[in-house]
Design a protein around this motif. Structure first.
Motif, PDB file in Angstrom:
ATOM      1  N   ILE A  66       0.855  -1.296   0.063  1.00  0.00           N
ATOM      2  CA  ILE A  66       0.126  -0.026   0.077  1.00  0.00           C
ATOM      3  C   ILE A  66       0.838   1.331  -0.066  1.00  0.00           C
ATOM      4  O   ILE A  66       0.473   2.128  -0.670  1.00  0.00           O
ATOM      5  N   THR A  67       2.047   1.432   0.810  1.00  0.00           N
ATOM      6  CA  THR A  67       3.039   2.301   1.007  1.00  0.00           C
ATOM      7  C   THR A  67       3.529   2.594  -0.338  1.00  0.00           C
ATOM      8  O   THR A  67       3.343   3.730  -0.907  1.00  0.00           O
ATOM      9  N   PHE A  68       4.036   1.745  -0.988  1.00  0.00           N
ATOM     10  CA  PHE A  68       4.621   1.948  -2.451  1.00  0.00           C
ATOM     11  C   PHE A  68       3.691   2.211  -3.653  1.00  0.00           C
ATOM     12  O   PHE A  68       4.092   2.769  -4.406  1.00  0.00           O
ATOM     13  N   SER A  69       2.476   1.553  -3.420  1.00  0.00           N
ATOM     14  CA  SER A  69       1.621   1.731  -4.354  1.00  0.00           C
ATOM     15  C   SER A  69       1.050   3.204  -4.303  1.00  0.00           C
ATOM     16  O   SER A  69       0.789   4.072  -5.540  1.00  0.00           O
ATOM     17  N   GLU A  70       0.800   3.705  -3.285  1.00  0.00           N
ATOM     18  CA  GLU A  70       0.555   5.173  -3.038  1.00  0.00           C
ATOM     19  C   GLU A  70       1.684   6.171  -3.456  1.00  0.00           C
ATOM     20  O   GLU A  70       1.359   7.125  -3.942  1.00  0.00           O
TER      21      GLU A  70
END
Length: 611
Positions: A66-70
């Motif tokens: 989620i962190t790197f997708s955002e």
């Protein structure tokens, strides 16, 4: 006889298949870590979008995804890159779905679908529609699920990706099955099986035949059900995919029980339990015990049924009941409402007094005196009530701190949820009493609870003394950890000291003539390494830790000896200068192969002052 329904077990297994192969690629955490290091170094800023896309594809931790997708989405928006926006929202949706945030997952999938449409990526559009359909299935919205399944399958049929087409068909059949449309479920599942067979995709063939077996069983055709399930089990055994085998075996038990072939039914149920025990499939161990409990109950063997039901509960019951905390919180809320009502009552009373004064001074003086007395009594009552509520609030906070670590309890009270956290170095301890099961069968429930409480109360005091964190108890097993909070220095040494005191306490108790009924030996195991810690559940919270470190600590305990403290290589390296240790060699551990182990034989010097 309270058996799990055919439909419920079919849902479990087909949902599992959907999760494991539905448009996923093989993730590689080592590659993800390497890519993250490369990205943070800042040496490849020209192709940072490509690196971020690879990170979210290879990463296995959903929070990291989620962190790197955002991050990928924000940078792709800056560059107006539809391809990477599609990829970022897709992977974010997958991670959210894995965490159970289905509503947010749908939002990400629809945003990804928007960019797939802009790119005119028909395969991507079809795949996303299947992902959306699968999410609606989990949410129980079959109408929307079937709508997107039909659209997605129609688009995927135009592609050459047979695995995606067959998987979509299998998942659509799953949804039909769980909504009672058995004929449609049969058609979709059979077509999926045929495709998997043509492309020689063994795992797909196995699940296709297994799901067909469950569908036939639902229709009452036990012959075809048994044939398909047995063929699925053969393939799954070759693939060493044991979880579905264990589920299918309990399904076979149902079939033979309906035929009144009780011997074969019990054989399949016991085989399911044995397989689950061998590969430490805790969820299926619990279900297999529940199945055996129901079978024994059906034939009138209530004693054996009860034993299996206790084992089922022991594996299932990892949640802690804090309903009383909610009740106390409700009391506090009710008190605050009552305070507002008192203020209104007082205002109305003052207005009434003014009217009375205007009518007659003598009557008003009398009423003022009466009111003063009433206010005195009311204020005394309020003070007393406030003291009771404050006491209940303190009890509530104390109970919460008994259940959760202080930092976690504070986060839960402030935000209503607790985020899982990874800790790089945590020391985990397990204890277990030798011969406790046979001993417990001779005691009444009250005496059993009193005996366990006697030991665990002392364990709690020792753990608290050394500044460590109790995690949970399961039956006669006790689990604690050190290093979950930044202030816990030297946690390996503290844990070994605590283990030494626990072993000594159990030994002293065994030697005490007055406590001769508490005649136990204890095994202790310790391991140090990374864990993930967090709170499980939404209504009844339980603080727990997960990871390979926990599993190895449990193995250290099971491979220990009575009265001994067995530690792993990682713990030994951290405490060897402070304790006398005996190398045991490399010992075969369940599901671990040969593992280096050490016995702790004593303290070399005074190393710590207990907290």
């Amino acid at each position: 006889m309270n058996l799990i329904s055919l439909k419920e077990k079919g849902y479990i297994l087909m949902a599992f298949f959907c999760f494991t192969i539905n448009f996923a690629v093989c993730q590689n955490q080592k590659l993800a870590d390497s890519l993250i290091a490369e990205y943070k170094s800042g040496t490849n800023r020209d192709n940072e979008l490509d690196i971020l896309a690879k990170i979210v594809q290879e990463e296995t931790n959903p929070d990291q995804i989620i962190t790197f997708s955002e991050l990928l989405i924000s940078k792709a928006l800056r560059d107006s890159s539809h391809h990477y926006l599609y990829h970022g929202y897709l992977q974010k949706g997958n991670a959210l779905k894995f965490k159970g945030d289905n509503a947010e997952a749908l939002q990400s999938y629809f945003k990804s679908l928007n960019f797939a449409n802009r790119n005119k990526d028909k395969i991507g559009i079809g795949s996303l529609m299947i992902s959306i359909a699968g999410t609606y299935t989990v949410m129980g919205n079959s109408k929307n699920a079937q709508n997107y399944f039909n659209k997605g399958i129609q688009l995927l049929r135009k592609s050459n990706d047979s695995i995606k087409i067959a998987t979509a068909l299998l998942n659509a059949g799953d949804d039909y099955f769980n909504n009672g449309a058995i004929d449609s479920a049969l058609n979709y599942t059979e077509e999926a099986r045929i495709i998997f067979e043509k492309i020689n995709y063994p795992i797909g063939q196995a699940y296709g035949m297994g799901n067909l077996g469950m569908i036939y069983a639902e229709r009452g055709n036990d012959v075809l059900a048994e044939k398909n399930i047995n063929e699925a089990i053969v393939i799954l055994e070759e693939l060493q995919d044991y979880y579905p085998i264990s589920v299918y075996l309990t399904y076979m038990s149902d079939i033979y029980f309906r035929k009144n072939d009780h011997e074969t039914a019990f054989g399949y149920a016991h085989r399911s339990l044995d397989l689950a025990n061998i590969y430490d499939l805790k969820e299926q161990i619990s279900e297999a015990h529940l199945k055996l409990s129901a079978l024994y109950e059906a034939i009138g063997d209530l004693v054996t049924s009860y034993k299996h039901y206790k084992e089922h509960i022991a594996y299932r019951d990892t949640l802690i009941n804090i309903e009383s905390v909610k009740q106390m919180a409700d009391q506090r809320t009710n008190y605050e409402v009552s305070q507002k009502q008192i203020e209104v009552d007082l205002a109305e009373q003052r207005e009434k007094n003014q009217r009375i004064i205007a009518i007659a001074a003598a009557i008003s003086l009398f009423l003022i005196g009466l009111l003063a007395f009433g206010l005195f009594r009311r204020n005394a009552f309020i003070r007393k009530t406030k003291a009771i509520i404050e006491k209940e609030r303190d009890r509530s906070d104390h109970l919460l701190l008994n259940i959760l670590p202080e930092e976690t309890a504070r986060e839960l009270k402030e935000h209503g949820t607790v985020k899982a956290k990874k800790h790089d170095a945590v020391t985990v301890l397990f204890t277990d009493f030798k011969g406790f099961t046979s001993y417990s069968e001779m005691l009444s429930p009250e005496a059993l609870v009193e005996t366990v409480g006697f030991y665990f109360s002392k364990f709690d005091a020792i753990i608290e003394k050394h500044g460590l964190e109790k995690i949970k108890t399961i039956g006669d097993a006790y689990m604690c950890a050190g290093g979950l909070h930044g202030s816990e220095e030297n946690h390996p040494q503290k844990m070994v000291l605590a283990a030494t005191e626990i072993a000594q306490f159990v030994y002293d108790t065994k030697q005490d003539v007055k406590a001769s009924d508490l005649n136990f030996d204890i095994r202790i195991g310790i391991n140090t390494g990374p864990v993930v810690a967090g709170v499980v559940g939404t209504k009844k919270f339980a603080y727990d830790i997960w990871g390979d470190t926990v599993n190895v600590a449990s193995r250290m305990e099971s491979m220990s000896e009575p009265g001994k403290i067995n530690i792993s290589q990682s713990t030994y390296e951290l405490i060897k200068s402070d304790f006398h240790c005996e190398y045991r060699g490399e010992i075969e551990a369940k599901n671990r192969g040969k593992v280096k182990m050490y016995f702790v034989n004593g303290i070399k010097k005074e190393i710590l002052t207990p907290v």
